[in-house]
Design a protein around this motif. Structure first.
Motif, PDB file in Angstrom:
ATOM      1  N   HIS A  73      -1.799   3.880  -1.824  1.00  0.00           N
ATOM      2  CA  HIS A  73      -3.174   3.553  -1.865  1.00  0.00           C
ATOM      3  C   HIS A  73      -3.908   2.594  -0.842  1.00  0.00           C
ATOM      4  CE1 HIS A  73      -7.511   2.564  -3.249  1.00  0.00           C
ATOM      5  NE2 HIS A  73      -7.423   3.925  -4.009  1.00  0.00           N
ATOM      6  N   ILE A  74      -4.802   2.840  -0.018  1.00  0.00           N
ATOM      7  CA  ILE A  74      -5.484   1.979   0.895  1.00  0.00           C
ATOM      8  C   ILE A  74      -6.672   1.979   0.302  1.00  0.00           C
ATOM      9  CG2 ILE A  74      -5.765   1.008   3.295  1.00  0.00           C
ATOM     10  CD1 ILE A  74      -3.011   3.039   4.181  1.00  0.00           C
ATOM     11  N   PHE A  75      -7.601   2.620   1.165  1.00  0.00           N
ATOM     12  CA  PHE A  75      -8.828   2.684   0.662  1.00  0.00           C
ATOM     13  C   PHE A  75      -9.197   3.905  -0.260  1.00  0.00           C
ATOM     14  CE2 PHE A  75      -9.278   0.419   4.958  1.00  0.00           C
ATOM     15  CZ  PHE A  75     -10.048  -0.554   4.288  1.00  0.00           C
ATOM     16  N   GLN A  76      -8.173   4.728  -0.303  1.00  0.00           N
ATOM     17  CA  GLN A  76      -8.087   5.877  -1.158  1.00  0.00           C
ATOM     18  C   GLN A  76      -6.619   6.235  -1.391  1.00  0.00           C
ATOM     19  OE1 GLN A  76     -10.412   8.906   0.504  1.00  0.00           O
ATOM     20  NE2 GLN A  76      -8.831   9.605   1.960  1.00  0.00           N
ATOM     21  N   ARG A  77      -6.596   7.300  -2.011  1.00  0.00           N
ATOM     22  CA  ARG A  77      -4.965   7.810  -2.364  1.00  0.00           C
ATOM     23  C   ARG A  77      -4.452   8.365  -0.882  1.00  0.00           C
ATOM     24  NH1 ARG A  77      -2.551   5.499  -6.181  1.00  0.00           N
ATOM     25  NH2 ARG A  77      -1.040   7.213  -5.954  1.00  0.00           N
ATOM     26  N   ILE A  78      -3.334   8.144  -0.535  1.00  0.00           N
ATOM     27  CA  ILE A  78      -2.726   8.474   0.764  1.00  0.00           C
ATOM     28  C   ILE A  78      -1.520   9.462   0.428  1.00  0.00           C
ATOM     29  CG2 ILE A  78      -3.540   6.527   2.055  1.00  0.00           C
ATOM     30  CD1 ILE A  78      -0.540   5.339   1.767  1.00  0.00           C
ATOM     31  N   SER A  79      -1.288  10.541   1.624  1.00  0.00           N
ATOM     32  CA  SER A  79      -0.391  11.296   1.280  1.00  0.00           C
ATOM     33  C   SER A  79       1.058  10.644   1.306  1.00  0.00           C
ATOM     34  CB  SER A  79      -0.390  12.302   2.318  1.00  0.00           C
ATOM     35  OG  SER A  79       0.034  11.847   3.710  1.00  0.00           O
ATOM     36  N   VAL A  80       2.135  11.566   0.985  1.00  0.00           N
ATOM     37  CA  VAL A  80       3.526  11.141   0.963  1.00  0.00           C
ATOM     38  C   VAL A  80       3.923  10.905   2.392  1.00  0.00           C
ATOM     39  CG1 VAL A  80       5.896  11.865   0.438  1.00  0.00           C
ATOM     40  CG2 VAL A  80       4.280  12.514  -1.093  1.00  0.00           C
ATOM     41  N   ILE A  81       3.641  11.681   3.324  1.00  0.00           N
ATOM     42  CA  ILE A  81       3.945  11.245   4.823  1.00  0.00           C
ATOM     43  C   ILE A  81       3.358   9.976   5.193  1.00  0.00           C
ATOM     44  CG2 ILE A  81       3.698  12.183   7.103  1.00  0.00           C
ATOM     45  CD1 ILE A  81       5.625  13.831   5.352  1.00  0.00           C
ATOM     46  N   GLU A  82       2.194   9.872   4.952  1.00  0.00           N
ATOM     47  CA  GLU A  82       1.476   8.564   5.222  1.00  0.00           C
ATOM     48  C   GLU A  82       2.042   7.203   4.439  1.00  0.00           C
ATOM     49  OE1 GLU A  82      -3.085   9.700   6.118  1.00  0.00           O
ATOM     50  OE2 GLU A  82      -2.458   9.673   3.818  1.00  0.00           O
ATOM     51  N   ARG A  83       2.543   7.458   3.354  1.00  0.00           N
ATOM     52  CA  ARG A  83       3.438   6.382   2.693  1.00  0.00           C
ATOM     53  C   ARG A  83       4.591   6.152   3.202  1.00  0.00           C
ATOM     54  NH1 ARG A  83       3.179   7.568  -3.722  1.00  0.00           N
ATOM     55  NH2 ARG A  83       4.195   5.462  -3.807  1.00  0.00           N
ATOM     56  N   ILE A  84       5.205   7.175   3.657  1.00  0.00           N
ATOM     57  CA  ILE A  84       6.509   6.976   4.355  1.00  0.00           C
ATOM     58  C   ILE A  84       6.303   6.341   5.683  1.00  0.00           C
ATOM     59  CG2 ILE A  84       8.748   8.077   5.288  1.00  0.00           C
ATOM     60  CD1 ILE A  84       8.200  10.210   3.254  1.00  0.00           C
ATOM     61  N   THR A  85       5.473   6.735   6.390  1.00  0.00           N
ATOM     62  CA  THR A  85       5.169   6.299   7.723  1.00  0.00           C
ATOM     63  C   THR A  85       4.808   4.832   7.647  1.00  0.00           C
ATOM     64  OG1 THR A  85       4.364   8.134   8.650  1.00  0.00           O
ATOM     65  CG2 THR A  85       3.731   6.537   9.789  1.00  0.00           C
ATOM     66  N   LEU A  86       3.883   4.384   6.640  1.00  0.00           N
ATOM     67  CA  LEU A  86       3.382   3.056   6.498  1.00  0.00           C
ATOM     68  C   LEU A  86       4.642   2.071   6.125  1.00  0.00           C
ATOM     69  CD1 LEU A  86       0.657   1.490   6.648  1.00  0.00           C
ATOM     70  CD2 LEU A  86       0.472   1.962   4.112  1.00  0.00           C
ATOM     71  N   ALA A  87       5.474   2.719   5.268  1.00  0.00           N
ATOM     72  CA  ALA A  87       6.606   1.562   4.751  1.00  0.00           C
ATOM     73  C   ALA A  87       7.579   1.408   5.845  1.00  0.00           C
ATOM     74  CB  ALA A  87       7.302   2.481   3.483  1.00  0.00           C
ATOM     75  N   ILE A  88       7.652   2.470   6.844  1.00  0.00           N
ATOM     76  CA  ILE A  88       8.799   2.039   7.844  1.00  0.00           C
ATOM     77  C   ILE A  88       7.962   1.291   8.984  1.00  0.00           C
ATOM     78  CG2 ILE A  88      10.030   3.513  10.036  1.00  0.00           C
ATOM     79  CD1 ILE A  88      10.028   5.815   8.198  1.00  0.00           C
ATOM     80  N   THR A  89       6.905   1.561   9.368  1.00  0.00           N
ATOM     81  CA  THR A  89       6.328   0.587  10.042  1.00  0.00           C
ATOM     82  C   THR A  89       6.009  -0.997   9.318  1.00  0.00           C
ATOM     83  OG1 THR A  89       3.946   1.505   9.437  1.00  0.00           O
ATOM     84  CG2 THR A  89       4.886   2.517  11.439  1.00  0.00           C
ATOM     85  N   ALA A  90       5.832  -0.945   8.229  1.00  0.00           N
ATOM     86  CA  ALA A  90       5.880  -2.252   7.697  1.00  0.00           C
ATOM     87  C   ALA A  90       7.341  -3.175   7.935  1.00  0.00           C
ATOM     88  CB  ALA A  90       5.520  -2.263   6.122  1.00  0.00           C
ATOM     89  N   LEU A  91       8.173  -2.210   7.658  1.00  0.00           N
ATOM     90  CA  LEU A  91       9.520  -2.928   8.026  1.00  0.00           C
ATOM     91  C   LEU A  91       9.913  -3.074   9.498  1.00  0.00           C
ATOM     92  CD1 LEU A  91      11.593  -0.777   5.404  1.00  0.00           C
ATOM     93  CD2 LEU A  91      10.928  -3.225   5.411  1.00  0.00           C
TER      94      LEU A  91
ATOM     95  N   CYS B 115       0.716  -1.053  -0.056  1.00  0.00           N
ATOM     96  CA  CYS B 115       0.009   0.127   0.015  1.00  0.00           C
ATOM     97  C   CYS B 115       0.938   1.292  -0.022  1.00  0.00           C
ATOM     98  CB  CYS B 115      -0.902   0.103   1.267  1.00  0.00           C
ATOM     99  SG  CYS B 115      -2.168  -1.175   1.100  1.00  0.00           S
ATOM    100  N   ALA B 116       1.981   1.404   0.968  1.00  0.00           N
ATOM    101  CA  ALA B 116       2.569   2.328   0.731  1.00  0.00           C
ATOM    102  C   ALA B 116       3.363   2.569  -0.805  1.00  0.00           C
ATOM    103  CB  ALA B 116       3.903   2.046   1.548  1.00  0.00           C
ATOM    104  N   LEU B 117       4.028   1.581  -1.400  1.00  0.00           N
ATOM    105  CA  LEU B 117       4.460   1.782  -2.358  1.00  0.00           C
ATOM    106  C   LEU B 117       3.243   2.026  -3.606  1.00  0.00           C
ATOM    107  CD1 LEU B 117       6.705  -1.515  -2.577  1.00  0.00           C
ATOM    108  CD2 LEU B 117       7.582   0.916  -2.572  1.00  0.00           C
ATOM    109  N   GLU B 118       2.209   1.800  -3.495  1.00  0.00           N
ATOM    110  CA  GLU B 118       1.174   2.103  -4.610  1.00  0.00           C
ATOM    111  C   GLU B 118       0.502   3.563  -4.034  1.00  0.00           C
ATOM    112  OE1 GLU B 118      -0.619   1.775  -7.840  1.00  0.00           O
ATOM    113  OE2 GLU B 118       0.814   0.181  -7.153  1.00  0.00           O
TER     114      GLU B 118
END
Length: 655
Positions: A600-618, A595-598
């Motif tokens: 998109h979750i349920f809708q488009r997400i912001s750059v900050i949300e993408r970065i946060t999601l990627a870090i928490t996934a790792l 979702c962070a790379l795409e």
């Protein structure tokens, strides 16, 4: 078309070479394949031949079949090429006969003092194997074997502690390549090929001849019609299942990709993404039990572990890999606002129920094979039983459909012979390259180079398992750039896996780590052979396709580290509950990363949300409980926030 041409066409079809350019070569290939099959079946049933003689017949017939196949592909205008291949075929038969006749003297009288003719035979056998593997697999592997031989001779001239060794006398060195030691070309890897791998290649050939590929593609279409991702999901399902049949990443891409990639482009996916989906799906087919692109058997040969334990351990990682890939294509379809359920791109063709009724015997034979393997029956014997069962059921089905007519009998017999010859061709091709790899492995071992390199890796990592894992992973990717998966795995497993084991990693986890990265070299730039084939079919940019492939194969780069730091994901250590917890974490983490790379979750997400999601996934993949718990909480919060915003947007009136 004349009667003779019709007969020639039917004959060539039965021999598995409809485009043959030499009827004589095709006929001899058919005879050689059937004799080779007879020897293997007899050996598995009775063990009548000593191990060395069986290996000699296995390799000899494999080389003969390989040269005959090359003659089939050579036109009449390539006269010198044909003459050379005929001469090499005859020479191989003579070498095989010499080793068979002299076997007792070689093993009991001249085991340490080879005669002049023994040396000549060893040289000629090595030459024929190197030449054939070069034509079949490219010249990288033969070149490495030649470099290994040169290193064995002149290692005393090499600088440094790692490369230097005392040198091996020429006679002794040649003994390590084949006779009289029965190592190298005729060593343990060839024994594994003869007793196990050949039978699974035979099973794959019979599956193809009895309609497995059509059924697999139809299964993919049925799943794809019910998904927004449509043709992309067809590629994921069909290519993943094809891995249990072909055992070759490139062959998977070329066969199923010719159908699925144009469909994906027509549906609305970009060419780079379509080529990457097919490349990654086909690469993942090598990770999927029960066949795993022959890797399971190679790991058995390297470790001595049971096939059952390897197959069971591979199930969870393979499911995570494909769950991520299916989610990726679904998410991309949502982002592009595509929905295959409202499209006619997958219309037509029989339903899955109709296809299943026609091919039920394929599912039965595969289920029986898995059951036999899980029951502890040797892998080679299990595959042989599955082959006989499948052939028997296919003959019964064919005769029943044809109301037991003479034509039905001819069709059934043709399918049996075609399947056996197709399997023998594939098994022979694999046998040759494995034998050549055996020479390289033998020389790296007897010179001490592999052990010294393993110790050097440990010194370089300074005892850090994480640093060592990065070094081993990079080694796999580098060796895999120009080598088949099996060769890359063998070479790195020789020095990388022992280094990992020295740090306390379980033996199976170490070899699975090496195997995964060896596989992923097929989609890793700058070579990325699977992505290259996919890009060519899609008429897309190679670099764009390969980078998309790396992204789609991301779990394959991350999950192997869990093999080392959380081996529970392989079912090692703490039971089923611990494994299920590790698998759940991996699925959630890779899904969040997707979702962070795409974006998109349920809708488009912001750059900050993408970065946060990627870090928490790792973080969720990190081997510290506190970090994992915090990461999971943040992932849940981000997903809930996206869901709440999407729901609010749907409720708000349209301006």
């Amino acid at each position: 078309m004349t009667q003779s041409h019709q007969t020639h066409r039917r004959f060539a079809d039965i021999a598995g070479a409809a485009d043959t350019r030499s009827r004589r070569a095709t006929g001899l290939l058919l005879a050689a394949a059937l004799v080779m099959l007879g020897i293997h079946v007899m050996q598995l049933a009775t063990f009548a031949l000593p191990s060395g003689q069986f290996r000699n017949f296995h390799l000899g017939f494999a080389i003969v079949i390989g040269f005959l196949a090359l003659i089939e592909q050579s036109g009449a205008e390539q006269r010198l090429r044909r003459i050379a291949f005929w001469a090499l075929t005859a020479l191989t038969v003579a070498l095989m006969a010499y080793i068979h006749v002299e076997y007792e003297a070689l093993t009991q009288v001249r085991s340490f003092l080879p005669s002049g003719p023994d040396i000549v035979v060893a040289i000629l056998l090595l030459m024929t194997a190197l030449i054939l593997s070069g034509f079949q697999w490219g010249w990288t592997i033969p070149a490495l074997a030649v470099i290994g031989i040169a290193y064995g001779l002149w290692g005393y001239l090499m600088p440094g502690d790692i490369f230097f060794h005392g040198g091996i006398a020429p006679k002794r060195l040649l003994g390590y390549t084949s006779i009289p030691y029965f190592q190298g070309l005729l060593g343990s890897l060839t024994s594994l090929s003869a007793g196990t791998i050949f039978m699974f290649m035979l099973f794959g050939g019979v599956l193809k001849a009895t309609g497995a590929i059509d059924f697999i593609v139809q299964l993919g279409f049925t799943v794809g019609r019910r998904s927004r991702a449509g043709p992309a999901l067809v590629a994921v399902v069909s290519s993943g299942l094809m891995g249990t049949v072909s055992g070759s990443t490139v062959a998977n891409v070329a066969s199923t990709g010719a159908l699925t990639i144009p469909l994906m482009k027509r549906y609305g996916f970009k060419g780079e993404f379509a080529g990457a989906v097919e490349a990654v799906s086909s690469t993942g087919g090598q990770l999927m039990p029960p066949v795993m692109g022959l890797a399971a058997f190679l790991i058995v040969g390297m470790t001595g572990l049971s096939y059952n334990s390897i197959m069971v351990a591979a199930i969870a990682p393979a499911l995570i890999f494909y769950a991520y890939l299916m989610f990726s294509v679904q998410l991309r379809a949502v982002s592009l606002n595509l929905d295959a359920r409202d499209s006619d791109v997958l219309d037509g063709g029989p339903s899955l129920a109709t296809a299943a009724r026609g091919q039920w015997h394929l599912a039965v034979s595969i289920a029986v094979l898995v059951w036999l393997l899980m029951s502890g029956i040797p892998a080679g014997n299990s595959a042989l039983i599955a082959v006989l069962l499948l052939l028997g059921l296919d003959v019964l089905v064919t005769l029943t459909r044809g109301r037991f007519s003479l034509d039905a009998f001819r069709i059934a017999l043709g399918r049996v012979v075609n399947g056996l010859v197709e399997g023998a061709r594939a098994g022979a091709m694999v046998a040759t390259v494995i034998a050549v790899i055996g020479v390289l492995i033998e020389l790296l071992t007897v010179t001490g180079f592999a052990q010294k390199l393993s110790f050097a890796m440990l010194d370089l990592s300074d005892g850090s398992l994480f640093v060592l894992s990065i070094i081993v992973a990079a080694s796999c990717l580098v060796f895999g750039l120009g080598l088949p998966t099996s060769a890359a795995y063998f070479i790195v497993a020789l020095f990388g896996a022992p280094a990992l084991v020295e740090t306390g990693v379980p033996l199976l986890a170490a070899h699975m780590f090496v195997f995964y990265f060896a596989n992923l070299s097929a989609v890793t730039p700058p070579v990325a052979v699977a992505a290259l084939v996919g890009a060519n079919i899609a008429k897309a940019s190679f670099w764009g396709t390969s980078f998309n492939a790396v992204r789609l194969a991301l779990p394959g780069f991350l999950i192997p580290f869990l093999f080392l730091f959380e081996p529970e994901i392989l079912g090692l250590g703490e039971g089923l509950s611990a494994q299920m917890l590790a698998v759940s974490q991996a699925i959630i983490a890779t899904g969040a990363l997707n979702c962070a790379l795409e974006g998109h979750i349920f809708q488009r997400i912001s750059v900050i949300e993408r970065i946060t999601l990627a870090i928490t996934a790792l973080g969720l993949l990190y081997w510290d409980v506190r970090i994992e718990m915090v990461s999971l909480a943040l992932i849940v919060a981000l997903v809930a926030w996206s869901g709440w915003r999407a729901a609010a947007a749907r409720r708000s009136p349209v301006n």
